[in-house]
Design an enzyme around this catalytic site. Structure first.
Site, mmCIF file in Angstrom:
data_model
loop_
_atom_site.group_PDB
_atom_site.id
_atom_site.type_symbol
_atom_site.label_atom_id
_atom_site.label_comp_id
_atom_site.label_asym_id
_atom_site.label_seq_id
_atom_site.Cartn_x
_atom_site.Cartn_y
_atom_site.Cartn_z
ATOM 1 N N THR A 68 0.810 -1.214 0.000
ATOM 2 C CA THR A 68 0.000 0.000 0.000
ATOM 3 C C THR A 68 0.849 1.271 0.000
ATOM 4 O OG1 THR A 68 -1.469 1.320 1.416
ATOM 5 C CG2 THR A 68 -0.137 -0.299 2.530
ATOM 6 N N TYR A 85 -1.375 0.086 10.512
ATOM 7 C CA TYR A 85 -1.702 -0.627 9.266
ATOM 8 C C TYR A 85 -0.561 -0.470 8.258
ATOM 9 C CZ TYR A 85 -3.532 -1.290 4.581
ATOM 10 O OH TYR A 85 -3.677 -1.689 3.272
#
Ligand code: UDP
Length: 322
Positions: free
Chosen positions: A116, A140
């Site tokens: 990501t 995250y």
């Protein structure tokens, strides 16, 4: 030979599972169905299990000749990762190590990984290129970066071949309308805007209108999930052809503001969309736009779809499921 798709019942994983099946690959989806949807697994075989379960993992590898792993299984709520980091480090990092060790035990050495742009944190310069500093601001993002680092070490020590694909804002749905995005709770902009268009929600809240951007709202680089799927298949071909392990940004290289997304959704749906301006959301950088030059050059990837197409495909899927 089969492909193991961990998290193949989730949003991005289910689209890639479909594309793999369309291209003639046998797939085995491995998903604990905590956030995944069984009905999204319409291709290949589904194993309902957790990556913490080394015994089941070994069984899958032993009973099938697994050529490569496409690894999507992860938790992905940025806000929740701040309040419950243990959940994120355990599932996203520890369970990935478990998967990698099962691969080692069973002589499988290729992995395509769902990483990501959140691994970069707040960018110093735009557009983001793969060599820029990675300072994630959420557990995250940190969990995905840790996995990237583990891959590098496993490559050096054990010969693991990986392609880590750093997505920008995944959006849209299967162009055939069979599968789409179904998060519960939903936190992403495009599905929320479409919910406001369909009446499922009363309005869309715009998080901050005083950013230093053209219209004061945040700018992101939205990328169609079907374009992402195409990049995964190209990354797999690249590794099969002996390509070196590497990291690739996947985005459209163009910035779209929150207000522009709402406008695109109004155009596609023909509906009124009520907008409420609210405070900034914590941790949101004003602008995130990536350079995908490396994926274009090395993987021959060329994304096809713009934000209107993302809204159109997501709207078709929303109409089917409402
Ligand atoms: N956003 C918004 N209202 C919402 C959800 C998101 O204004 O209800 C904004 C958010 O601040 C960000 C952009 O839309 O600038 C995209 O957010 P999303 O959560 O979809 O993806 P992220 O960029 O956080 O990965």
């Amino acid at each position: 030979m089969a492909i193991l798709v961990t998290g193949g019942a989730g949003y991005v994983g289910s689209h890639i599972n479909k594309m793999l099946a369309q291209k003639g690959y046998d797939t085995i989806v491995y998903d604990n169905l905590v956030y995944g949807h069984e009905e999204a697994v319409r291709w290949g075989k589904l194993i309902k299990a957790d990556l913490a379960d080394a015994e089941t993992l070994d069984k899958v590898f032993k009973e099938n000749k697994i050529e490569a792993v496409f690894h999507f299984a992860a938790y992905a709520y940025v806000g929740e990762s701040v309040t419950d980091p243990a959940k994120y480090y355990t599932n996203n990092v520890t369970n990935t190590i478990n998967l990698l060790d099962a691969m080692r035990r069973n002589d499988c050495n290729k992995i395509i990984f769902s990483s990501t742009c959140a691994t970069y944190g707040t960018p110093e310069k735009l557009p983001l290129t793969e060599d820029m500093p990675q300072n994630p601001i959420s557990p995250y993002g940190a969990s995905k970066l840790m996995v990237e680092r583990i891959f590098k070490d496993y490559d050096r020590a054990y010969g693991l071949k990986f392609a880590a694909l750093r997505y920008f804002n995944a959006a849209g749905a299967d162009p055939d309308g069979e599968i789409g995005e179904q998060h519960d709770p939903e936190t992403h902009l495009i599905p929320l805007v479409l919910d406001a268009a369909s009446g499922k929600r009363t309005d869309i809240k715009v998080f901050g209108t005083d950013y230093p951007t053209k219209d004061g709202t945040c700018i992101r680089d939205y990328i169609h999930v079907w374009d992402l799927a195409d990049a995964h298949l190209r990354a797999f071909e690249y590794l099969k052809n002996g390509g070196a392990s590497d990291f690739f940004n996947l985005g459209n290289e163009c910035g779209t503001s929150v207000l522009e997304i709402i406008e695109a959704a109004r155009k596609i749906t023909g509906k009124e969309i009520a907008v409420i301006n609210t405070e900034r959301r914590e941790g949101d950088p004003p602008v995130l736009v990536g350079s995908s030059a490396k994926a274009k050059e090395i993987l021959g990837w060329n994304p096809q779809f713009d934000v209107e197409k993302m809204c159109e495909d997501a709207w078709r899927f929303a109409a089917r499921t409402s």
